[in-house]
Design a protein around this motif. Structure first.
Motif, PDB file in Angstrom:
ATOM      1  N   THR A  48       0.829  -1.201   0.000  1.00  0.00           N
ATOM      2  CA  THR A  48       0.000   0.000   0.000  1.00  0.00           C
ATOM      3  C   THR A  48       0.867   1.255   0.000  1.00  0.00           C
ATOM      4  N   THR A  49       1.909   1.246   0.818  1.00  0.00           N
ATOM      5  CA  THR A  49       2.784   2.415   0.923  1.00  0.00           C
ATOM      6  C   THR A  49       3.567   2.660  -0.356  1.00  0.00           C
ATOM      7  N   LEU A  50       4.060   1.592  -0.975  1.00  0.00           N
ATOM      8  CA  LEU A  50       4.940   1.756  -2.129  1.00  0.00           C
ATOM      9  C   LEU A  50       4.211   1.788  -3.468  1.00  0.00           C
ATOM     10  N   VAL A  51       3.036   1.160  -3.552  1.00  0.00           N
ATOM     11  CA  VAL A  51       2.372   1.045  -4.851  1.00  0.00           C
ATOM     12  C   VAL A  51       1.063   1.829  -4.898  1.00  0.00           C
ATOM     13  N   VAL A  52       0.160   1.556  -3.975  1.00  0.00           N
ATOM     14  CA  VAL A  52      -1.177   2.129  -4.044  1.00  0.00           C
ATOM     15  C   VAL A  52      -1.179   3.609  -3.690  1.00  0.00           C
ATOM     16  N   ARG A  53      -0.564   3.964  -2.577  1.00  0.00           N
ATOM     17  CA  ARG A  53      -0.608   5.350  -2.119  1.00  0.00           C
ATOM     18  C   ARG A  53       0.022   6.331  -3.099  1.00  0.00           C
ATOM     19  N   PRO A  54       1.192   6.039  -3.709  1.00  0.00           N
ATOM     20  CA  PRO A  54       1.710   7.000  -4.689  1.00  0.00           C
ATOM     21  C   PRO A  54       0.738   7.251  -5.834  1.00  0.00           C
ATOM     22  N   ALA A  55       0.028   6.218  -6.273  1.00  0.00           N
ATOM     23  CA  ALA A  55      -0.954   6.419  -7.348  1.00  0.00           C
ATOM     24  C   ALA A  55      -2.079   7.322  -6.872  1.00  0.00           C
ATOM     25  N   LEU A  56      -2.557   7.115  -5.656  1.00  0.00           N
ATOM     26  CA  LEU A  56      -3.614   7.976  -5.121  1.00  0.00           C
ATOM     27  C   LEU A  56      -3.098   9.379  -4.892  1.00  0.00           C
ATOM     28  N   ASP A  57      -1.870   9.499  -4.407  1.00  0.00           N
ATOM     29  CA  ASP A  57      -1.298  10.820  -4.180  1.00  0.00           C
ATOM     30  C   ASP A  57      -1.150  11.589  -5.492  1.00  0.00           C
ATOM     31  N   ALA A  58      -0.739  10.905  -6.552  1.00  0.00           N
ATOM     32  CA  ALA A  58      -0.593  11.578  -7.844  1.00  0.00           C
ATOM     33  C   ALA A  58      -1.948  12.074  -8.342  1.00  0.00           C
ATOM     34  N   ALA A  59      -2.968  11.251  -8.204  1.00  0.00           N
ATOM     35  CA  ALA A  59      -4.309  11.664  -8.636  1.00  0.00           C
ATOM     36  C   ALA A  59      -4.809  12.834  -7.785  1.00  0.00           C
ATOM     37  N   HIS A  60      -4.538  12.779  -6.484  1.00  0.00           N
ATOM     38  CA  HIS A  60      -4.951  13.862  -5.600  1.00  0.00           C
ATOM     39  C   HIS A  60      -4.235  15.160  -5.962  1.00  0.00           C
ATOM     40  N   ARG A  61      -2.928  15.072  -6.215  1.00  0.00           N
ATOM     41  CA  ARG A  61      -2.176  16.286  -6.583  1.00  0.00           C
ATOM     42  C   ARG A  61      -2.701  16.882  -7.876  1.00  0.00           C
ATOM     43  N   GLN A  62      -3.017  16.030  -8.848  1.00  0.00           N
ATOM     44  CA  GLN A  62      -3.541  16.535 -10.112  1.00  0.00           C
ATOM     45  C   GLN A  62      -4.898  17.194  -9.904  1.00  0.00           C
ATOM     46  N   HIS A  63      -5.782  16.558  -9.129  1.00  0.00           N
ATOM     47  CA  HIS A  63      -7.095  17.135  -8.852  1.00  0.00           C
ATOM     48  C   HIS A  63      -6.948  18.472  -8.126  1.00  0.00           C
ATOM     49  N   TRP A  64      -6.059  18.523  -7.131  1.00  0.00           N
ATOM     50  CA  TRP A  64      -5.856  19.761  -6.388  1.00  0.00           C
ATOM     51  C   TRP A  64      -5.301  20.849  -7.296  1.00  0.00           C
ATOM     52  N   SER A  65      -4.364  20.478  -8.168  1.00  0.00           N
ATOM     53  CA  SER A  65      -3.763  21.462  -9.071  1.00  0.00           C
ATOM     54  C   SER A  65      -4.814  22.075  -9.990  1.00  0.00           C
ATOM     55  N   ILE A  66      -5.691  21.257 -10.534  1.00  0.00           N
ATOM     56  CA  ILE A  66      -6.766  21.766 -11.400  1.00  0.00           C
ATOM     57  C   ILE A  66      -7.691  22.679 -10.608  1.00  0.00           C
ATOM     58  N   TRP A  67      -8.083  22.256  -9.403  1.00  0.00           N
ATOM     59  CA  TRP A  67      -8.947  23.081  -8.568  1.00  0.00           C
ATOM     60  C   TRP A  67      -8.267  24.408  -8.248  1.00  0.00           C
ATOM     61  N   HIS A  68      -6.973  24.348  -7.902  1.00  0.00           N
ATOM     62  CA  HIS A  68      -6.239  25.550  -7.515  1.00  0.00           C
ATOM     63  C   HIS A  68      -6.157  26.536  -8.673  1.00  0.00           C
ATOM     64  N   ARG A  69      -5.895  26.056  -9.882  1.00  0.00           N
ATOM     65  CA  ARG A  69      -5.828  26.944 -11.044  1.00  0.00           C
ATOM     66  C   ARG A  69      -7.181  27.604 -11.315  1.00  0.00           C
ATOM     67  N   ARG A  70      -8.259  26.823 -11.184  1.00  0.00           N
ATOM     68  CA  ARG A  70      -9.599  27.411 -11.374  1.00  0.00           C
ATOM     69  C   ARG A  70      -9.877  28.469 -10.320  1.00  0.00           C
ATOM     70  N   HIS A  71      -9.530  28.165  -9.088  1.00  0.00           N
ATOM     71  CA  HIS A  71      -9.744  29.106  -7.993  1.00  0.00           C
ATOM     72  C   HIS A  71      -8.954  30.393  -8.229  1.00  0.00           C
ATOM     73  N   GLN A  72      -7.698  30.278  -8.640  1.00  0.00           N
ATOM     74  CA  GLN A  72      -6.882  31.461  -8.910  1.00  0.00           C
ATOM     75  C   GLN A  72      -7.474  32.296 -10.052  1.00  0.00           C
ATOM     76  N   ALA A  73      -7.944  31.632 -11.099  1.00  0.00           N
ATOM     77  CA  ALA A  73      -8.529  32.362 -12.227  1.00  0.00           C
ATOM     78  C   ALA A  73      -9.783  33.108 -11.795  1.00  0.00           C
ATOM     79  N   HIS A  74     -10.614  32.462 -10.965  1.00  0.00           N
ATOM     80  CA  HIS A  74     -11.827  33.111 -10.467  1.00  0.00           C
ATOM     81  C   HIS A  74     -11.469  34.293  -9.571  1.00  0.00           C
ATOM     82  N   ALA A  75     -10.487  34.123  -8.695  1.00  0.00           N
ATOM     83  CA  ALA A  75     -10.072  35.212  -7.798  1.00  0.00           C
ATOM     84  C   ALA A  75      -9.496  36.379  -8.600  1.00  0.00           C
TER      85      ALA A  75
END
Length: 88
Positions: A48-75
């Motif tokens: 879980t630590t070496l295989v599953v979590r990095p995949a989830l972390d990458a997806a989370h970072r990408q989702h957060w990055s998209i949200w953050h860019r939208r938020h910045q554009a709106h602000a």
């Protein structure tokens, strides 16, 4: 002489599955075979630590990055609208 690899997965050490495993291992030892046992419950955390979590972390970072860019554009757009409204 044969080498046998057994994959075992049961959370309880006092289960029927564990008794069957112990009996099988005893038979292998008595017959002179070599063996290895992989307990999936023991290796679950490293997997879980070496295989599953990095995949989830990458997806989370990408989702957060998209949200953050939208938020910045709106602000930024809101700021420009406020500045335009304040200028004569």
């Amino acid at each position: 002489m044969t080498h046998v690899h057994i994959v075992y997965a049961h959370p309880s050490e006092r289960s029927f599955t564990r008794e069957v495993l112990d009996a099988y291992l005893g038979g292998l030892d008595a017959a002179g075979h070599t063996r290895t046992v992989s307990d999936l419950n023991e290796i679950q955390r490293p997997v879980t630590t070496l295989v599953v979590r990095p995949a989830l972390d990458a997806a989370h970072r990408q989702h957060w990055s998209i949200w953050h860019r939208r938020h910045q554009a709106h602000a930024r757009a809101s700021r420009y609208h406020r500045q335009a409204a304040l200028q004569p």
